[in-house]
Structures are given as C-alpha cells and as structure tokens.
Motif scaffolding. Sequence first.
Motif, short mmCIF file in Angstrom:
data_model
loop_
_atom_site.label_atom_id
_atom_site.label_comp_id
_atom_site.label_asym_id
_atom_site.label_seq_id
_atom_site.Cartn_x
_atom_site.Cartn_y
_atom_site.Cartn_z
N UNK A 142 0.85 -1.20 0.00
CA UNK A 142 0.00 0.00 0.00
C UNK A 142 0.88 1.25 0.00
N UNK A 143 0.48 2.23 -0.79
CA UNK A 143 1.11 3.56 -0.75
C UNK A 143 0.00 4.58 -0.54
N UNK A 144 0.20 5.50 0.41
CA UNK A 144 -0.77 6.55 0.67
C UNK A 144 -0.43 7.77 -0.18
N UNK A 145 -1.48 8.40 -0.73
CA UNK A 145 -1.30 9.54 -1.63
C UNK A 145 -1.99 10.76 -1.03
N UNK A 146 -1.24 11.84 -0.84
CA UNK A 146 -1.76 13.06 -0.22
C UNK A 146 -2.35 12.75 1.15
N UNK A 147 -1.71 11.86 1.86
CA UNK A 147 -2.12 11.46 3.21
C UNK A 147 -0.92 10.83 3.90
N UNK A 148 -0.98 10.79 5.23
CA UNK A 148 0.13 10.25 6.01
C UNK A 148 -0.40 9.27 7.03
N UNK A 149 0.29 8.16 7.18
CA UNK A 149 -0.05 7.15 8.17
C UNK A 149 0.21 7.69 9.58
N UNK A 150 -0.67 7.36 10.53
CA UNK A 150 -0.54 7.81 11.90
C UNK A 150 0.83 7.47 12.49
#
Length: 347
Positions: A142-150
């Motif tokens: 998984x890669x997050x786009x325009x978001x950041x993992x907690x």
Amino acid sequence: MTTMKEIAEQTGVSISTVSLVLNGRDEGRVNPALAKLVRNKATELGYKINPLARSLRTNKTRILGFISEEVATTPYAGGIILGAQDAASAYGYMLFTVSTDGKASEENEIATLKRYGVDGFFYSKMSNRIAHVPESLSDYPVVMVDATDYENKVPSVEPDEFMIGYDATIRLLQADCKRIAYVGCAENMIAQDGRLAGYCTALQEAGRAFNPSLVCNVMNDGPALRAVNKLFDDEHPDGFFCFNDARAWYVYECAARRGLTVGKDISVVGVDNHRVFAETLEPQLTTVELPHYEMGYWSACKLISMIEGKDVDTSSCPSARASLPPLDAPIPAKIHCALLEKDSVIS
C-alpha cells in the motif's frame, strides 16, 4: 500477432531467453546488450504481452487499485490519477479507481478490487491529512497519496507544505513587500500548520518580526470576506500569501473596493493553480502549484517497486513541473512544489 518464437528466430536466441527479457526477469541472467536487442526487436515487430497468460504464469494480474475518499470527485483528481496511470502504463500495469463515501462503502470497494486480484493499493485522502490504512489492506503493498499514516510506517507522498509557505513568502520579500499578511485556513490541518511555519521562517530569516495581527485564518464563506476586509483596514498589508487561490479571491475583492490594483499597489501569491481562479482572476495570480500529477506518478512507481521487489526509475516522469523525491525518501516523501510566476506580484 507476433510470437516469442518469431522474436527468437530473428535475434538468434532461445525462446526461454526472449521470455526472460520480455517478462522483466533478465537482470543477472541475460547479457544486457542481448536483452536490449531482444527488446528492440519486440518493439519493431509490435509484440504485445498477453496479460491473461502472464497472470496465470506469474500469479500477478498487474492491476493496481486506487481507493479515494472525495479525491475522485474534486478538480484535482485528474492530476493524481493521470500521474498514477502514466507510471502504471509505463511498467505494464492497469489502474482501477474507486471512490468511497464512508467505512462501509470503502470496505465494499476494497473487497471488489480484491476479487479482481489486484497486486497492490493506493490509499488517497483529500487535503493532505493523517489517516489509518484499513486493516483489510494489511496483507497488500500500500502507498498513501496526499495522506500520512498515523505511525509513519506506510509509504506515503505529500506536498512539502513548509516549503510552499517559505517560497511564497520569499517571493513577496523579493518584491520588497514591507507588511506581508498570511490569509490562512481556520481548519486544523497539516497544510495550514506547514504553510504558516514556512511563512514565519521566511520572515525570521529576513530579519522581520512575526506579527500575529497580520495572520487572518478564515474559511470559505461570507465571514471570511469580512475578516480580510478588516485586515486591510487595520493592518494595511502590501503583500499577501494566501493559503489557496480561493482565499486570494477575497484579497482581490477587497483591493478592488479600495481602488487598489493587484500587481501594482499590492502583491498576492496563492496556492493550487486552481483552473477556475487561474483563468478568471485579473491580473493572473502568481501561485504555488500543488504536485497532484507528481504525487500520482511517484506513488505508482513506489507501489510497483514494492510489488516487484526492485528499483523503478522515476526520472522519466513526462509531465512533471516539480522534482520527484527518491523512492527511499523518509516517510512521508515530500515534493517541493513549483511557484508559477504570473502577474499578481509587483515586479
């Protein structure tokens, strides 16, 4: 339809060698010059890989799932999705995109994409926010786009919000603005914190004291216009850094009411390069362009590298106006956005 056998006959190699090359498994096994010869001949003959046959052989579908909340229904979606699609296509992958409107909808869409056998997922939110990746994606790349993992564990990419504020303010300092205001966002979000910090740092480095009276945090509504109107009357700024292009409109409106000309009497810098404002504001607004295309392209390259377990070249990003960070950049990877010079800053 061209076959591997025909390519093997015309290049004088075995079918197994052609198979290794065309399936990307030649590194360390086939002489690079010979591999290049095979690829060139395949291109010349118009060879097309059969995706169904390859998926059966490799247990990979070469399909990527893009899950978004709100993103797909905004003006910015095209750039993110186009960037991801361009990178995916360059490496022989397809992109399936779904939009969700809540947890139940999200889980249904994830289940559907899993039934298609996707190899990995993009997980995208609107407006650069901190988010949890659903537990149902824990077994997938998984890669997050325009978001950041907690917990900063999931690879992610976002605009460099600090540098947005810094670069915009530096541009106003270069225009010799003496009283630079920040028309910010009243909502608590990563972008607001980063852009305000960049604004403050640029002022500090220029020997200017931070003046909280020059900061006006507003939403997009009637009270916002009244707040900017009061900022004009109370503080008399000659330079304005605006959280986004929409808030820059308030500055244009207040300037017009006072007989001031943007680009001559005051200077304004926005953020977004929003098409509506970019094409309707007069004079055209100098703005920092958010890297939607670049975020999409980088995230696809990162996801493919995770799936294939090898490096992917990001240097050929065809439509980038901002440099891409390395794929092994610290989480979150940050993209330094481009400042587009137009006519709203005094020359």
